[in-house]
Design a protein around this motif. Structure first.
Motif, PDB file in Angstrom:
ATOM      1  N   LYS A 191     -12.484 -61.878 -11.410  1.00  0.00           N
ATOM      2  CA  LYS A 191     -11.263 -61.075 -11.326  1.00  0.00           C
ATOM      3  C   LYS A 191     -10.023 -61.949 -11.111  1.00  0.00           C
ATOM      4  CE  LYS A 191     -13.462 -56.992  -9.365  1.00  0.00           C
ATOM      5  NZ  LYS A 191     -13.677 -56.244  -8.098  1.00  0.00           N
ATOM      6  N   PRO A 192      -8.857 -61.434 -11.520  1.00  0.00           N
ATOM      7  CA  PRO A 192      -7.616 -62.211 -11.347  1.00  0.00           C
ATOM      8  C   PRO A 192      -7.299 -62.551  -9.894  1.00  0.00           C
ATOM      9  CG  PRO A 192      -7.271 -60.370 -12.863  1.00  0.00           C
ATOM     10  CD  PRO A 192      -8.645 -60.198 -12.287  1.00  0.00           C
ATOM     11  N   ASP A 193      -7.797 -61.741  -8.932  1.00  0.00           N
ATOM     12  CA  ASP A 193      -7.495 -62.035  -7.524  1.00  0.00           C
ATOM     13  C   ASP A 193      -8.533 -62.953  -6.865  1.00  0.00           C
ATOM     14  OD1 ASP A 193      -9.598 -60.295  -7.298  1.00  0.00           O
ATOM     15  OD2 ASP A 193      -8.614 -58.955  -5.855  1.00  0.00           O
ATOM     16  N   THR A 194      -9.386 -63.565  -7.654  1.00  0.00           N
ATOM     17  CA  THR A 194     -10.341 -64.547  -7.122  1.00  0.00           C
ATOM     18  C   THR A 194      -9.576 -65.685  -6.430  1.00  0.00           C
ATOM     19  OG1 THR A 194     -11.916 -64.034  -8.878  1.00  0.00           O
ATOM     20  CG2 THR A 194     -12.174 -66.169  -7.784  1.00  0.00           C
ATOM     21  N   PRO A 195      -9.936 -66.020  -5.185  1.00  0.00           N
ATOM     22  CA  PRO A 195      -9.200 -67.068  -4.470  1.00  0.00           C
ATOM     23  C   PRO A 195      -9.336 -68.449  -5.121  1.00  0.00           C
ATOM     24  CG  PRO A 195     -10.512 -65.751  -2.936  1.00  0.00           C
ATOM     25  CD  PRO A 195     -10.948 -65.369  -4.338  1.00  0.00           C
ATOM     26  N   VAL A 196      -8.235 -69.178  -5.113  1.00  0.00           N
ATOM     27  CA  VAL A 196      -8.217 -70.568  -5.567  1.00  0.00           C
ATOM     28  C   VAL A 196      -7.470 -71.383  -4.505  1.00  0.00           C
ATOM     29  CG1 VAL A 196      -7.413 -72.201  -7.323  1.00  0.00           C
ATOM     30  CG2 VAL A 196      -8.225 -69.924  -8.006  1.00  0.00           C
ATOM     31  N   THR A 212      -4.206 -69.566  -3.246  1.00  0.00           N
ATOM     32  CA  THR A 212      -3.594 -68.698  -4.246  1.00  0.00           C
ATOM     33  C   THR A 212      -4.709 -67.915  -4.946  1.00  0.00           C
ATOM     34  OG1 THR A 212      -2.091 -68.622  -6.143  1.00  0.00           O
ATOM     35  CG2 THR A 212      -3.479 -70.586  -5.958  1.00  0.00           C
ATOM     36  N   THR A 213      -4.442 -67.413  -6.116  1.00  0.00           N
ATOM     37  CA  THR A 213      -5.453 -66.665  -6.885  1.00  0.00           C
ATOM     38  C   THR A 213      -5.508 -67.222  -8.294  1.00  0.00           C
ATOM     39  OG1 THR A 213      -3.857 -65.062  -7.708  1.00  0.00           O
ATOM     40  CG2 THR A 213      -4.968 -64.523  -5.606  1.00  0.00           C
ATOM     41  N   LEU A 214      -6.569 -66.889  -8.995  1.00  0.00           N
ATOM     42  CA  LEU A 214      -6.683 -67.304 -10.396  1.00  0.00           C
ATOM     43  C   LEU A 214      -5.445 -66.883 -11.184  1.00  0.00           C
ATOM     44  CD1 LEU A 214     -10.256 -66.509 -11.755  1.00  0.00           C
ATOM     45  CD2 LEU A 214      -9.132 -68.753 -11.649  1.00  0.00           C
ATOM     46  N   ALA A 215      -5.014 -65.631 -11.001  1.00  0.00           N
ATOM     47  CA  ALA A 215      -3.875 -65.125 -11.786  1.00  0.00           C
ATOM     48  C   ALA A 215      -2.599 -65.907 -11.486  1.00  0.00           C
ATOM     49  CB  ALA A 215      -3.656 -63.641 -11.494  1.00  0.00           C
ATOM     50  N   GLU A 216      -2.446 -66.344 -10.247  1.00  0.00           N
ATOM     51  CA  GLU A 216      -1.196 -66.995  -9.840  1.00  0.00           C
ATOM     52  C   GLU A 216      -1.267 -68.517  -9.826  1.00  0.00           C
ATOM     53  OE1 GLU A 216      -0.027 -65.092  -6.187  1.00  0.00           O
ATOM     54  OE2 GLU A 216       0.317 -63.179  -7.226  1.00  0.00           O
ATOM     55  N   LEU A 217      -2.413 -69.073 -10.210  1.00  0.00           N
ATOM     56  CA  LEU A 217      -2.562 -70.536 -10.232  1.00  0.00           C
ATOM     57  C   LEU A 217      -1.575 -71.145 -11.234  1.00  0.00           C
ATOM     58  CD1 LEU A 217      -4.083 -73.223  -9.652  1.00  0.00           C
ATOM     59  CD2 LEU A 217      -5.737 -72.546 -11.401  1.00  0.00           C
ATOM     60  N   ASP A 218      -0.745 -72.055 -10.756  1.00  0.00           N
ATOM     61  CA  ASP A 218       0.254 -72.697 -11.609  1.00  0.00           C
ATOM     62  C   ASP A 218      -0.208 -74.114 -11.966  1.00  0.00           C
ATOM     63  OD1 ASP A 218       2.413 -73.826 -12.838  1.00  0.00           O
ATOM     64  OD2 ASP A 218       3.762 -73.689 -11.098  1.00  0.00           O
TER      65      ASP A 218
END
Lengths: 259, 259
Positions: A191-196, A212-218
């Protein structure tokens, strides 16, 4: 029967642990003190306390096989050679490089010992909790020594099996697109909210660690000194008094209630 | 504003490293010396040097969540509580257990810090060389906390992606068939002569480490104190002067010649 009347020495590949001296083991410190020669990437050799009479051989970070051959050659001529690595020398570091070189007719009789150390991934994980607290993987994202399709296959295997994993060598000045590609592969499974966790220079004065999260990983913030940890579906985040805490549950499916 | 006039303490989950004191970090030693209370499985607490005035709370190995709640409760009442684990507390150990328990309304405000340690897998790997020298996994073979089909899925993922991996908790007195099942799964993907390391009690006086192959792996010799490392197609073995040396090449396909 040899032309030189010296006894055989040995190569000891030593892990300094990541970052700073608080993570070096007593065993590693003792082995360093006994060495006649210290060989390694200059950044790591400079972390070793200087001892009068001990020779230091500093090199750049690109010539592992040359460095390994130099160490084996000095050991053959009787030296006790410490080859130093950051973290654990057995994890993406000098131990495999020395053994690959030693597995050859000219070197196979030179003794090689490995002195383990704490891995960078364990240090990174500890800063936020226990994101590698259950089954996990460690992969290098570099395609310098293996084809990119092998990287893809392994990332797909880990994410597909819902395992958390640490990512070594995610990027460099010239390798810029791999982190974005990694994120897109993992998003096929998680899922996009998977922690990173994005961790830079852990254990040094420049340390920074972000959850952060997968979706927000820059991908733009990732450089050579960065390590990533990508969570699984069982990786949880909560806000503690000292910041975000991340853990991968030991239970599959029903975490947090086992008593 | 609380009824008890005590300040908040903290829980520090500390890794002792595997086996013996030569692998404990200076950071872990310092944190242990500062604790008011030491909590853990009795075998591990007994490894901590006794300090006058420091309280010790020994437990058996089965009640992680109870132990975690006790530690959090003491920290809330002002204690500086060291929860000790062998190896790294972040790898199949107490860090995830404490955080799982802490992620609850009654405990979320208690500070939890993790002090990392060297993992048992790194110590085992070092005894034979660098079998985890490139991309690898770590899996627990226990189906006490997760269904067996999750174990199978993960072993298939790792072997199918040609990654070496370490196996925690391969067997116990009552779990006897899992190592044979593991071997059969890996043989679907890897050759019978794939190297396997069978390591028992590394770092202790009872240490034994054997290099064998998938075909010759005998599940009967594996017990609770054993760890396995299963190689990949790129895992090589040679006979050195101090015994067999095993390494997983950093290069994919063309190992041992990079210069």
């Amino acid at each position: 029967m040899t032309m030189e009347h010296t006894s055989m020495g040995e190569v000891v590949v030593i892990g300094l642990g990541p970052g700073n001296s608080e993570w070096i083991t007593p065993e590693a410190s003792e082995e360093l003190a006994r060495a006649t020669d210290v060989v390694g990437y200059s950044t790591y050799v400079k972390r070793v306390p200087e001892i009068p009479g001990q020779r230091r051989h500093l090199s750049d970070n690109k010539v592992e096989a040359v460095r390994a051959a130099m160490a084996l050659d000095m050991a053959r001529r009787g030296s006790r050679v410490a080859v130093v690595s950051s973290g654990d020398p057995g994890v993406f570091a000098m131990a495999a490089a020395v053994l690959e070189t030693a597995d050859d007719d000219q070197w196979r009789d030179v003794p090689v010992r490995i002195v383990p150390g704490m891995t960078a991934a364990q240090a990174v994980a500890s800063r936020v909790g226990a994101p590698l607290g259950h089954d996990f993987g460690m992969v290098s994202l570099s395609d310098r020594l293996k084809p990119w399709d092998v990287v893809v296959k392994r990332v797909r295997a880990l994410a597909g099996a819902d395992m958390a994993f640490a990512v070594y060598n995610p990027a460099s000045k010239s390798r810029r697109w791999q982190v974005g590609a990694l994120r897109d592969i993992v998003l096929e499974f998680q899922k996009p909210d998977t922690p990173v966790i994005v961790a830079r220079a852990v254990g040094s004065a420049d340390e920074s660690v972000t959850v952060t999260t997968l979706a927000e990983l820059d991908p733009d913030v990732v450089d050579m000194r960065t390590m990533l940890i990508v969570g699984a579906s069982t990786t949880h985040v909560y806000d503690g008094p000292d910041g975000r805490r991340v853990f991968t549950a030991r239970h599959y499916e029903a975490p947090a209630t086992d008593d």
